[in-house]
Write a protein that holds these residues in place. Structure first.
Motif, PDB file in Angstrom:
ATOM      1  N   TYR A   1       0.836  -1.199   0.000  1.00 43.77           N
ATOM      2  CA  TYR A   1       0.000   0.000   0.000  1.00 43.77           C
ATOM      3  C   TYR A   1       0.871   1.250   0.000  1.00 43.77           C
ATOM      4  O   TYR A   1       1.958   1.268   0.572  1.00 43.77           O
ATOM      5  N   VAL A   2       0.371   2.298  -0.619  1.00 47.46           N
ATOM      6  CA  VAL A   2       1.003   3.609  -0.573  1.00 47.46           C
ATOM      7  C   VAL A   2       0.002   4.554   0.087  1.00 47.46           C
ATOM      8  O   VAL A   2      -1.154   4.619  -0.319  1.00 47.46           O
ATOM      9  N   THR A   3       0.453   5.239   1.104  1.00 39.97           N
ATOM     10  CA  THR A   3      -0.398   6.182   1.826  1.00 39.97           C
ATOM     11  C   THR A   3       0.204   7.568   1.688  1.00 39.97           C
ATOM     12  O   THR A   3       1.394   7.758   1.956  1.00 39.97           O
ATOM     13  N   GLU A   4      -0.605   8.527   1.271  1.00 35.94           N
ATOM     14  CA  GLU A   4      -0.146   9.905   1.174  1.00 35.94           C
ATOM     15  C   GLU A   4      -1.155  10.792   1.897  1.00 35.94           C
ATOM     16  O   GLU A   4      -2.330  10.823   1.532  1.00 35.94           O
ATOM     17  N   VAL A   5      -0.694  11.464   2.954  1.00 35.78           N
ATOM     18  CA  VAL A   5      -1.568  12.316   3.755  1.00 35.78           C
ATOM     19  C   VAL A   5      -0.820  13.588   4.151  1.00 35.78           C
ATOM     20  O   VAL A   5       0.402  13.674   4.032  1.00 35.78           O
ATOM     21  N   VAL A   6      -1.569  14.551   4.641  1.00 34.82           N
ATOM     22  CA  VAL A   6      -1.004  15.778   5.198  1.00 34.82           C
ATOM     23  C   VAL A   6      -1.004  15.615   6.716  1.00 34.82           C
ATOM     24  O   VAL A   6      -2.068  15.572   7.336  1.00 34.82           O
ATOM     25  N   PRO A   7       0.172  15.476   7.323  1.00 35.92           N
ATOM     26  CA  PRO A   7       0.230  15.274   8.770  1.00 35.92           C
ATOM     27  C   PRO A   7       0.084  16.592   9.527  1.00 35.92           C
ATOM     28  O   PRO A   7       0.228  17.675   8.962  1.00 35.92           O
ATOM     29  N   VAL A   8      -0.173  16.460  10.822  1.00 38.49           N
ATOM     30  CA  VAL A   8      -0.203  17.611  11.728  1.00 38.49           C
ATOM     31  C   VAL A   8       1.098  17.569  12.527  1.00 38.49           C
ATOM     32  O   VAL A   8       1.385  16.574  13.194  1.00 38.49           O
ATOM     33  N   VAL A   9       1.870  18.636  12.436  1.00 41.52           N
ATOM     34  CA  VAL A   9       3.163  18.707  13.112  1.00 41.52           C
ATOM     35  C   VAL A   9       3.076  19.753  14.217  1.00 41.52           C
ATOM     36  O   VAL A   9       2.610  20.874  13.989  1.00 41.52           O
ATOM     37  N   GLY A  10       3.493  19.369  15.413  1.00 38.38           N
ATOM     38  CA  GLY A  10       3.531  20.293  16.539  1.00 38.38           C
ATOM     39  C   GLY A  10       4.862  20.170  17.245  1.00 38.38           C
ATOM     40  O   GLY A  10       5.736  19.407  16.820  1.00 38.38           O
ATOM     41  N   PRO A  11       5.051  20.898  18.340  1.00 39.39           N
ATOM     42  CA  PRO A  11       6.297  20.768  19.090  1.00 39.39           C
ATOM     43  C   PRO A  11       6.444  19.334  19.620  1.00 39.39           C
ATOM     44  O   PRO A  11       5.640  18.889  20.431  1.00 39.39           O
ATOM     45  N   ASN A  12       7.411  18.614  19.102  1.00 39.83           N
ATOM     46  CA  ASN A  12       7.704  17.233  19.506  1.00 39.83           C
ATOM     47  C   ASN A  12       6.538  16.273  19.274  1.00 39.83           C
ATOM     48  O   ASN A  12       6.435  15.247  19.950  1.00 39.83           O
ATOM     49  N   THR A  13       5.638  16.606  18.351  1.00 41.57           N
ATOM     50  CA  THR A  13       4.519  15.714  18.022  1.00 41.57           C
ATOM     51  C   THR A  13       4.338  15.628  16.515  1.00 41.57           C
ATOM     52  O   THR A  13       4.678  16.557  15.770  1.00 41.57           O
ATOM     53  N   PHE A  14       3.784  14.511  16.105  1.00 44.52           N
ATOM     54  CA  PHE A  14       3.528  14.256  14.688  1.00 44.52           C
ATOM     55  C   PHE A  14       2.305  13.349  14.633  1.00 44.52           C
ATOM     56  O   PHE A  14       2.266  12.318  15.298  1.00 44.52           O
ATOM     57  N   GLN A  15       1.296  13.747  13.863  1.00 44.16           N
ATOM     58  CA  GLN A  15       0.079  12.940  13.788  1.00 44.16           C
ATOM     59  C   GLN A  15      -0.383  12.851  12.340  1.00 44.16           C
ATOM     60  O   GLN A  15      -0.355  13.830  11.605  1.00 44.16           O
ATOM     61  N   TRP A  16      -0.798  11.640  11.963  1.00 42.86           N
ATOM     62  CA  TRP A  16      -1.375  11.473  10.629  1.00 42.86           C
ATOM     63  C   TRP A  16      -2.607  10.590  10.715  1.00 42.86           C
ATOM     64  O   TRP A  16      -2.700   9.712  11.565  1.00 42.86           O
ATOM     65  N   THR A  17      -3.568  10.899   9.855  1.00 39.81           N
ATOM     66  CA  THR A  17      -4.854  10.209   9.854  1.00 39.81           C
ATOM     67  C   THR A  17      -5.139   9.714   8.447  1.00 39.81           C
ATOM     68  O   THR A  17      -4.859  10.404   7.469  1.00 39.81           O
ATOM     69  N   LEU A  18      -5.701   8.531   8.387  1.00 37.16           N
ATOM     70  CA  LEU A  18      -6.040   7.918   7.103  1.00 37.16           C
ATOM     71  C   LEU A  18      -7.513   7.556   7.106  1.00 37.16           C
ATOM     72  O   LEU A  18      -8.004   6.922   8.037  1.00 37.16           O
ATOM     73  N   ASP A  19      -8.221   7.998   6.079  1.00 37.58           N
ATOM     74  CA  ASP A  19      -9.627   7.642   5.890  1.00 37.58           C
ATOM     75  C   ASP A  19      -9.717   6.535   4.857  1.00 37.58           C
ATOM     76  O   ASP A  19      -9.248   6.698   3.737  1.00 37.58           O
ATOM     77  N   VAL A  20     -10.296   5.424   5.255  1.00 39.87           N
ATOM     78  CA  VAL A  20     -10.592   4.339   4.320  1.00 39.87           C
ATOM     79  C   VAL A  20     -12.092   4.063   4.447  1.00 39.87           C
ATOM     80  O   VAL A  20     -12.692   4.431   5.456  1.00 39.87           O
ATOM     81  N   PRO A  21     -12.713   3.466   3.457  1.00 44.49           N
ATOM     82  CA  PRO A  21     -14.165   3.269   3.542  1.00 44.49           C
ATOM     83  C   PRO A  21     -14.608   2.614   4.857  1.00 44.49           C
ATOM     84  O   PRO A  21     -14.169   1.529   5.199  1.00 44.49           O
ATOM     85  N   GLY A  22     -15.432   3.354   5.615  1.00 45.27           N
ATOM     86  CA  GLY A  22     -15.996   2.838   6.858  1.00 45.27           C
ATOM     87  C   GLY A  22     -15.101   2.922   8.073  1.00 45.27           C
ATOM     88  O   GLY A  22     -15.520   2.596   9.181  1.00 45.27           O
ATOM     89  N   VAL A  23     -13.844   3.365   7.895  1.00 43.38           N
ATOM     90  CA  VAL A  23     -12.893   3.362   9.003  1.00 43.38           C
ATOM     91  C   VAL A  23     -11.974   4.576   8.895  1.00 43.38           C
ATOM     92  O   VAL A  23     -11.591   4.991   7.811  1.00 43.38           O
TER      93      VAL A  23
END
Length: 196
Positions: free
Chosen positions: A135-157
């Protein structure tokens, strides 16, 4: 030799056609390209890209530790983890190479992944692109001080991964939501320590 000449000529024609194809137009047998703002070298702001990438210094290093995940069947699997995070392309890209080993038999690889992070100074967004299990996942992450978050939307989840760092630790949790992000259930955790 004649075959090689024809092959080269065909290859050059395809390259010429591909280079001249407008964004969003697909050539026969290829996937459509996403429309991206056209940029020229003169319009790139490399210093701002480098400055944005330096905000991710907290991630760079060699990391080891362990974690667990809940499988699709509901079973909990534990693993040993290594992560190698380093700057590439003169500091404009960060690469992340992850390797998970079975805790009961560390000779067995249970998961590998590779990802890259870069910053687009035109959109003023980071881009996270990962490659794992085909799989290839491409998203725009949220970057904060010493934090990194990414979210993936797939059908139903929805899947969300939140990484928190100190100078010596990397704590990551994965969560899953079946109601569009109203409620979350943890299904993954990883705790690493920096080696260097």
């Amino acid at each position: 030799m004649m075959r090689l000449g024809r092959l080269l000529l065909s290859f050059l024609c395809v390259l010429a056609l591909t280079a001249g194809a407008p964004a969003g137009i697909a050539l026969a047998g290829t996937a459509p390209l996403q429309t991206q703002p056209r940029t020229t070298v003169a319009s790139l702001d490399v210093p701002s890209q480098l400055e944005a990438m330096r905000k991710l210094d907290f991630m760079v290093g060699r990391w080891v530790g362990s974690g667990w995940t809940i499988t699709e069947t509901g079973a909990r699997e534990e693993f040993y983890q290594t992560e190698q995070v380093q700057y590439q392309a003169g500091g404009l890209v960060i690469s992340i190479q992850g390797d998970s080993r079975d805790k009961e038999d560390p000779r067995e690889t249970v998961h590998t992944a590779f990802a890259v992070i870069n910053y687009n100074d035109i959109t003023q967004q980071y881009r996270w692109e990962s490659f794992a299990r085909g799989y290839v996942t491409e998203v725009v992450p949220v970057v904060g001080p010493n934090t990194f978050q990414w979210t993936l939307d797939v059908p139903g989840v929805k899947l969300r991964y939140t990484l928190e760092f100190t100078a010596k630790t990397w704590h990551e949790i994965g969560e899953i939501s079946f109601d569009g992000g109203q409620t979350w259930q943890q299904n993954f955790q990883m705790d690493l320590r920096r080696l260097k």
